[in-house]
Structure formats: structure tokens, C-alpha cells
Design a protein around this motif. Sequence first.
Motif, PDB file in Angstrom:
ATOM      1  N   LYS A   1     -35.530  12.307 -14.495  1.00 40.42           N
ATOM      2  CA  LYS A   1     -34.611  11.198 -14.201  1.00 40.42           C
ATOM      3  C   LYS A   1     -33.999  11.350 -12.813  1.00 40.42           C
ATOM      4  O   LYS A   1     -33.746  10.360 -12.118  1.00 40.42           O
ATOM      5  N   ASN A   2     -33.782  12.589 -12.400  1.00 39.61           N
ATOM      6  CA  ASN A   2     -33.175  12.854 -11.092  1.00 39.61           C
ATOM      7  C   ASN A   2     -34.218  13.135 -10.012  1.00 39.61           C
ATOM      8  O   ASN A   2     -33.889  13.642  -8.940  1.00 39.61           O
ATOM      9  N   ASN A   3     -35.472  12.789 -10.306  1.00 37.49           N
ATOM     10  CA  ASN A   3     -36.568  12.841  -9.332  1.00 37.49           C
ATOM     11  C   ASN A   3     -36.881  14.239  -8.809  1.00 37.49           C
ATOM     12  O   ASN A   3     -37.357  14.391  -7.679  1.00 37.49           O
ATOM     13  N   PHE A   4     -36.634  15.269  -9.625  1.00 36.89           N
ATOM     14  CA  PHE A   4     -37.073  16.606  -9.254  1.00 36.89           C
ATOM     15  C   PHE A   4     -38.565  16.743  -9.559  1.00 36.89           C
ATOM     16  O   PHE A   4     -39.083  16.115 -10.482  1.00 36.89           O
ATOM     17  N   ILE A   5     -39.233  17.569  -8.775  1.00 38.25           N
ATOM     18  CA  ILE A   5     -40.677  17.753  -8.935  1.00 38.25           C
ATOM     19  C   ILE A   5     -40.937  18.942  -9.850  1.00 38.25           C
ATOM     20  O   ILE A   5     -40.625  20.089  -9.494  1.00 38.25           O
ATOM     21  N   ILE A   6     -41.483  18.678 -11.039  1.00 41.45           N
ATOM     22  CA  ILE A   6     -41.874  19.746 -11.956  1.00 41.45           C
ATOM     23  C   ILE A   6     -43.337  20.066 -11.674  1.00 41.45           C
ATOM     24  O   ILE A   6     -44.240  19.303 -12.026  1.00 41.45           O
ATOM     25  N   LYS A   7     -43.556  21.193 -11.028  1.00 45.62           N
ATOM     26  CA  LYS A   7     -44.906  21.559 -10.616  1.00 45.62           C
ATOM     27  C   LYS A   7     -45.730  22.069 -11.789  1.00 45.62           C
ATOM     28  O   LYS A   7     -46.922  21.791 -11.905  1.00 45.62           O
ATOM     29  N   ASN A   8     -45.081  22.840 -12.679  1.00 45.27           N
ATOM     30  CA  ASN A   8     -45.827  23.449 -13.779  1.00 45.27           C
ATOM     31  C   ASN A   8     -44.863  23.861 -14.888  1.00 45.27           C
ATOM     32  O   ASN A   8     -43.673  24.083 -14.631  1.00 45.27           O
ATOM     33  N   ILE A   9     -45.367  23.941 -16.117  1.00 45.48           N
ATOM     34  CA  ILE A   9     -44.576  24.435 -17.244  1.00 45.48           C
ATOM     35  C   ILE A   9     -45.397  25.489 -17.977  1.00 45.48           C
ATOM     36  O   ILE A   9     -46.540  25.236 -18.373  1.00 45.48           O
ATOM     37  N   ASP A  10     -44.835  26.690 -18.144  1.00 42.07           N
ATOM     38  CA  ASP A  10     -45.474  27.767 -18.905  1.00 42.07           C
ATOM     39  C   ASP A  10     -44.777  27.898 -20.254  1.00 42.07           C
ATOM     40  O   ASP A  10     -43.540  27.978 -20.322  1.00 42.07           O
ATOM     41  N   TYR A  11     -45.595  27.948 -21.295  1.00 40.02           N
ATOM     42  CA  TYR A  11     -45.057  28.070 -22.652  1.00 40.02           C
ATOM     43  C   TYR A  11     -45.344  29.484 -23.177  1.00 40.02           C
ATOM     44  O   TYR A  11     -46.493  29.820 -23.498  1.00 40.02           O
ATOM     45  N   THR A  12     -44.321  30.308 -23.229  1.00 35.63           N
ATOM     46  CA  THR A  12     -44.446  31.656 -23.777  1.00 35.63           C
ATOM     47  C   THR A  12     -43.435  31.770 -24.920  1.00 35.63           C
ATOM     48  O   THR A  12     -43.264  30.815 -25.676  1.00 35.63           O
ATOM     49  N   ASP A  13     -42.773  32.920 -25.044  1.00 32.81           N
ATOM     50  CA  ASP A  13     -41.687  32.988 -26.030  1.00 32.81           C
ATOM     51  C   ASP A  13     -40.512  32.130 -25.590  1.00 32.81           C
ATOM     52  O   ASP A  13     -39.684  31.709 -26.391  1.00 32.81           O
ATOM     53  N   LYS A  14     -40.456  31.876 -24.281  1.00 38.42           N
ATOM     54  CA  LYS A  14     -39.503  30.928 -23.690  1.00 38.42           C
ATOM     55  C   LYS A  14     -40.329  29.862 -22.945  1.00 38.42           C
ATOM     56  O   LYS A  14     -41.554  29.927 -22.873  1.00 38.42           O
ATOM     57  N   VAL A  15     -39.626  28.897 -22.381  1.00 42.75           N
ATOM     58  CA  VAL A  15     -40.292  27.891 -21.540  1.00 42.75           C
ATOM     59  C   VAL A  15     -39.879  28.148 -20.093  1.00 42.75           C
ATOM     60  O   VAL A  15     -38.689  28.305 -19.799  1.00 42.75           O
ATOM     61  N   ILE A  16     -40.864  28.204 -19.197  1.00 37.72           N
ATOM     62  CA  ILE A  16     -40.587  28.420 -17.773  1.00 37.72           C
ATOM     63  C   ILE A  16     -41.063  27.202 -16.990  1.00 37.72           C
ATOM     64  O   ILE A  16     -42.264  26.898 -16.965  1.00 37.72           O
ATOM     65  N   LEU A  17     -40.119  26.499 -16.396  1.00 38.40           N
ATOM     66  CA  LEU A  17     -40.444  25.327 -15.588  1.00 38.40           C
ATOM     67  C   LEU A  17     -40.425  25.712 -14.116  1.00 38.40           C
ATOM     68  O   LEU A  17     -39.440  26.262 -13.615  1.00 38.40           O
ATOM     69  N   ASN A  18     -41.540  25.442 -13.438  1.00 38.69           N
ATOM     70  CA  ASN A  18     -41.605  25.654 -11.991  1.00 38.69           C
ATOM     71  C   ASN A  18     -41.217  24.341 -11.317  1.00 38.69           C
ATOM     72  O   ASN A  18     -41.931  23.343 -11.411  1.00 38.69           O
ATOM     73  N   VAL A  19     -40.073  24.351 -10.644  1.00 39.02           N
ATOM     74  CA  VAL A  19     -39.518  23.129 -10.050  1.00 39.02           C
ATOM     75  C   VAL A  19     -39.448  23.291  -8.536  1.00 39.02           C
ATOM     76  O   VAL A  19     -39.000  24.326  -8.031  1.00 39.02           O
ATOM     77  N   TYR A  20     -39.918  22.262  -7.809  1.00 35.69           N
ATOM     78  CA  TYR A  20     -39.781  22.240  -6.358  1.00 35.69           C
ATOM     79  C   TYR A  20     -38.486  21.508  -6.008  1.00 35.69           C
ATOM     80  O   TYR A  20     -38.298  20.347  -6.378  1.00 35.69           O
ATOM     81  N   VAL A  21     -37.626  22.202  -5.273  1.00 36.71           N
ATOM     82  CA  VAL A  21     -36.313  21.661  -4.906  1.00 36.71           C
ATOM     83  C   VAL A  21     -36.186  21.679  -3.385  1.00 36.71           C
ATOM     84  O   VAL A  21     -36.548  22.683  -2.752  1.00 36.71           O
TER      85      VAL A  21
END
Length: 215
Positions: free
Chosen positions: A156-176
Motif C-alpha cells: 500500500k505504501n509502494n515499498f518494493i518487496i524483492k523476495n520472501i523466504d518462508y522458514t520457521d519465520k518469514v523474511i521479507l527482502n525490501v528495497y528502501v
Amino acid sequence: MLYNYRTVYEYGCQEIEIKRSKFIGHAKPVMSEEEAIDFIQSIKEKHKNATHNVYAYILGDRDEIQRYSDDGEPSGTAGVPVLNVIKSEGLKNTAVVVTRYFGGILLGASGLIRAYVKGAKLGIEAAKIVEKILFKSLYVTIDYTILGTVQNDLLKNNFIIKNIDYTDKVILNVYVPFVDKEKFVKYIVDLTNSRSVVKEGGDIYLYKKDDKYLE
């Protein structure tokens, strides 16, 4: 270091015929004078039978390096006009070569200036003017329970989500945007009620054209 500036995205080439002379505009992003000279030499080699290979380039955060050559055309009718096109477009780290194959009709000083300006503009247009912006790659680690909330708010705020890794947690790679990285960390802390970990990755330049980002 510049956080953002205008330049061209890639090598571009376009030609036009003016009173039987063929003008070919070439433009390319360059990051050093050596790279600019190599580019110019490659065009000269490719068009070694051309009447002229006029060039200009600008380099540096403050446009410290500015070079041009009329390559045998009357002084002030070729190299300077090409350089001025780069300046008028507000471009940095850009080299332009305009190749001319003489068609037998003299254009006069004003005609030459117009022709080289047109050739330079066509080359730059083909190379695509972009805004080059420095981003920081950030890794946001969260629980699965808040993934939907976080992902939706980022989009919604126009951030770029480059990738999402699903492990025991969720890791979002965001370009800011680099200049906003500290504000982004505070934003994530508030959004997740401190249920997140943010780690820094590398720096990366992205190219923005017509509200779209290119790598």
C-alpha cells in the motif's frame, strides 16, 4: 555519493537523414572517463568510414568532467551542441556520439548545430532517460501471524518487496530508498508492535522510468 540523478539506462542508437547526410546518434551510461573513451573508440571503429564522429560526455557527481570534440566540423557547430543537449536534459555519467555520413549538401553553421542537436537527442531517446536511485536492501523477519498485515501495508505504501523466504519465520527482502532507511525501520517497528527484526543488506541502484523500476 549521489542518492539519485538522471542518466540513460542503456546503449541506444537512432539515425536520421538531413539533406542527404546521415546522422546516427549513440548514447550510453558511463561511470569513468576510461569507459567513455572506450565507448567513443568503439563507435569510431564501427563507423571508421564516416565523415565525422562527434562526441561529448559528462562525468562526476558535480559534472566535474566535461569533454567534447567537433571531429573536424567547424568549431562550435558539433561537440558543444551535443554537450549542451546532455546538460539541458540534466544527465550525468552519460556519453553521446553523433556519427555523420556526408551526403554532398553543405548545411551551414546553423544547420549543422540543429542536425547534431537532433542526432544527440535521438540517441539519448533510444537509450532511455531514467532516474537512477540508490536503495538499501533490508531484511525484515516476522512471524507468519502478521505476514498479511505487513505485506499489505508495504504494498500500500509502494515499498518494493524483492523476495520472501518462508522458514520457521518469514523474511521479507525490501528495497528502501537509501535516504529513508532509518524512517523505514521505525515504521516497521511501529507496524509490527516491535515483533520484527530488521537487518541491513547491500546497496543497490534502481532505475525509475515512468513510475516503474528497472534493475
